[in-house]
Motif scaffolding. Sequence first.
Motif: not given
Length: 204
Positions: A14-17, A53-64
């Motif tokens: 959340a904070e990274s986004k 790895a953080l970038a991947k997790a962020l976009i996976e969550e956003f796309a989902l």
Amino acid sequence: MARSGKATRDKILAESKTLVFENGFSGTSIDQILEKAGITKGAFFYHFKTKSALAKALIEEFALDDIHHMNDALTKTEGLDGDSLNRLLQFVQEFIDMMSGLRDPYSCLYASYLYEPNQFDQDILDQITDTLLNWRKTMEELITDVLEEYEPRMEVDVQSLADHILVIFEGAFIISKGYKGKDRTADHLMHLKNYFELLFIKKQ
């Protein structure tokens, strides 16, 4: 993973986004994330071995989350299958209603990433493309259904028109941030809805 571990991971995301929306991905450092999330470097690297790895997790969550909203709108409009144009209009209205409640301009992670493509692995960029193509396919199906019952008042390129809803979204996000006022996405989606109403006439 323990509940506290999930809470820490969710807080990092959340904070990274928020920071990526403010500074871009390249302009967001791990130290900034640590400070904003109130965590140690060890806690960060426990959940994300690298910044990639953080970038991947962020976009996976956003796309989902994005696809969830799309599917939710499809589900809510299923009962309008008997009139395809009404379903298309109501599908757009679902997002008008959702975006109308926003006070601050909405930010899109797709745009943030695509402005800095060299920062990301190809699989991350491919996920964005796949999600956008999912939207295109959905809109193509809705528009194709309309064309079975309605005549367009002018020539229609279905694929281009299907892409147009995303053009409206992304353009409205940028304009809203540029004006630094309330989010204007709902206003522009209303123009799109009006266009759809004017474009199609019932077949005789």
